[in-house]
Design a protein around this motif. Structure first.
Motif, PDB file in Angstrom:
ATOM      1  N   ASP A 107       0.832  -1.206   0.000  1.00 56.14           N
ATOM      2  CA  ASP A 107       0.000   0.000   0.000  1.00 56.14           C
ATOM      3  C   ASP A 107       0.868   1.258   0.000  1.00 56.14           C
ATOM      4  OD1 ASP A 107      -2.365  -1.452  -0.014  1.00 56.14           O
ATOM      5  OD2 ASP A 107      -2.626  -1.346   2.170  1.00 56.14           O
ATOM      6  N   ARG A 108       1.931   1.259   0.818  1.00 55.85           N
ATOM      7  CA  ARG A 108       2.820   2.418   0.875  1.00 55.85           C
ATOM      8  C   ARG A 108       3.561   2.620  -0.452  1.00 55.85           C
ATOM      9  NH1 ARG A 108       3.986   0.159   6.080  1.00 55.85           N
ATOM     10  NH2 ARG A 108       6.054  -0.417   5.368  1.00 55.85           N
ATOM     11  N   ILE A 109       3.938   1.529  -1.095  1.00 54.38           N
ATOM     12  CA  ILE A 109       4.609   1.619  -2.398  1.00 54.38           C
ATOM     13  C   ILE A 109       3.649   2.198  -3.443  1.00 54.38           C
ATOM     14  CG2 ILE A 109       5.592   0.238  -4.298  1.00 54.38           C
ATOM     15  CD1 ILE A 109       7.524   0.613  -2.005  1.00 54.38           C
ATOM     16  N   ARG A 110       2.380   1.763  -3.426  1.00 51.47           N
ATOM     17  CA  ARG A 110       1.393   2.314  -4.363  1.00 51.47           C
ATOM     18  C   ARG A 110       1.198   3.815  -4.115  1.00 51.47           C
ATOM     19  NH1 ARG A 110      -0.463  -3.049  -4.354  1.00 51.47           N
ATOM     20  NH2 ARG A 110      -1.486  -2.916  -2.325  1.00 51.47           N
ATOM     21  N   ASP A 111       1.164   4.214  -2.822  1.00 54.50           N
ATOM     22  CA  ASP A 111       1.053   5.644  -2.497  1.00 54.50           C
ATOM     23  C   ASP A 111       2.244   6.424  -3.052  1.00 54.50           C
ATOM     24  OD1 ASP A 111      -1.331   5.177  -1.169  1.00 54.50           O
ATOM     25  OD2 ASP A 111      -0.428   5.211   0.843  1.00 54.50           O
ATOM     26  N   LEU A 112       3.443   5.867  -2.923  1.00 53.27           N
ATOM     27  CA  LEU A 112       4.626   6.519  -3.491  1.00 53.27           C
ATOM     28  C   LEU A 112       4.539   6.619  -5.012  1.00 53.27           C
ATOM     29  CD1 LEU A 112       7.544   5.010  -1.379  1.00 53.27           C
ATOM     30  CD2 LEU A 112       6.863   7.417  -1.491  1.00 53.27           C
ATOM     31  N   ALA A 113       4.029   5.569  -5.651  1.00 54.04           N
ATOM     32  CA  ALA A 113       3.872   5.593  -7.110  1.00 54.04           C
ATOM     33  C   ALA A 113       2.910   6.701  -7.514  1.00 54.04           C
ATOM     34  CB  ALA A 113       3.381   4.242  -7.614  1.00 54.04           C
ATOM     35  N   ASP A 114       1.791   6.837  -6.765  1.00 51.60           N
ATOM     36  CA  ASP A 114       0.835   7.915  -7.052  1.00 51.60           C
ATOM     37  C   ASP A 114       1.490   9.285  -6.879  1.00 51.60           C
ATOM     38  OD1 ASP A 114      -1.123   6.006  -7.508  1.00 51.60           O
ATOM     39  OD2 ASP A 114      -2.047   6.238  -5.515  1.00 51.60           O
ATOM     40  N   GLN A 115       2.252   9.442  -5.799  1.00 53.45           N
ATOM     41  CA  GLN A 115       2.931  10.709  -5.525  1.00 53.45           C
ATOM     42  C   GLN A 115       3.942  11.027  -6.627  1.00 53.45           C
ATOM     43  OE1 GLN A 115       4.886  10.739  -1.721  1.00 53.45           O
ATOM     44  NE2 GLN A 115       5.562  12.858  -1.920  1.00 53.45           N
ATOM     45  N   LEU A 116       4.719  10.033  -7.033  1.00 51.12           N
ATOM     46  CA  LEU A 116       5.705  10.236  -8.098  1.00 51.12           C
ATOM     47  C   LEU A 116       5.012  10.581  -9.414  1.00 51.12           C
ATOM     48  CD1 LEU A 116       8.626  10.183  -9.091  1.00 51.12           C
ATOM     49  CD2 LEU A 116       8.361   7.700  -9.434  1.00 51.12           C
ATOM     50  N   THR A 118       2.187  12.107  -9.833  1.00 53.36           N
ATOM     51  CA  THR A 118       1.727  13.496  -9.727  1.00 53.36           C
ATOM     52  C   THR A 118       2.889  14.466  -9.917  1.00 53.36           C
ATOM     53  OG1 THR A 118      -0.065  12.860  -8.239  1.00 53.36           O
ATOM     54  CG2 THR A 118       0.589  15.170  -8.199  1.00 53.36           C
ATOM     55  N   ILE A 119       4.013  14.192  -9.275  1.00 53.46           N
ATOM     56  CA  ILE A 119       5.180  15.070  -9.406  1.00 53.46           C
ATOM     57  C   ILE A 119       5.676  15.115 -10.855  1.00 53.46           C
ATOM     58  CG2 ILE A 119       7.635  15.301  -8.781  1.00 53.46           C
ATOM     59  CD1 ILE A 119       6.820  14.194  -5.970  1.00 53.46           C
ATOM     60  N   LEU A 120       5.771  13.956 -11.493  1.00 53.99           N
ATOM     61  CA  LEU A 120       6.274  13.900 -12.863  1.00 53.99           C
ATOM     62  C   LEU A 120       5.302  14.549 -13.847  1.00 53.99           C
ATOM     63  CD1 LEU A 120       7.852  10.329 -12.909  1.00 53.99           C
ATOM     64  CD2 LEU A 120       9.022  12.554 -12.703  1.00 53.99           C
TER      65      LEU A 120
END
Length: 125
Positions: A107-116, A118-120
């Motif tokens: 779940d935390r990895i998926r959250d990081l993927a979403d955050q990345l 958005t940033i990109l």
């Protein structure tokens, strides 16, 4: 899985030792004759989590039928599951805990993927 089978393994301290392999044991092709009887290890096939061809985590059934301690976390006489890393044998309760930790981590990895993502895409940094 195969049927239980009798095997004989040479050992340094007890000579030839005859024992029954459990059905899940993959065999003892890697057994060395200079091994002590207490170090005989039944090992099932490993289940491996890999990412980009790198091994992240492996787990498989293990039992040391002549271990001097019956401590599953040390690979004792009781059947356990060997997990690497951290390189120890765990109980069913430990495995459920590991699975829960992996779920939470995913779940935390998926959250990081979403955050990345958005940033990109030029969003919030």
């Amino acid at each position: 899985m195969t049927e239980p089978r009798l095997i004989t393994l040479p050992t340094l301290d007890h000579g030839d030792v005859t024992l029954t392999c459990p059905p899940w044991c993959r065999g003892h092709d890697d057994h060395r004759p200079d091994t002590y009887r207490a170090d005989i290890l039944h090992k099932g096939p490993d289940h491996t989590l890999t990412f980009r061809a790198a091994e992240v985590l492996t787990a498989g059934l293990a039992q040391s039928p002549y271990a001097t301690l019956d401590a599953p976390e040390l690979g004792g006489r009781t059947v356990g599951v060997s997990v690497y890393p951290p390189g120890r044998t765990v109980t069913p309760v430990d495995l459920y805990g590991l699975a829960a930790s992996l779920d939470s981590f995913a779940d935390r990895i998926r959250d990081l993927a979403d955050q990345l993502h958005t940033i990109l895409a030029g969003g919030a940094r």
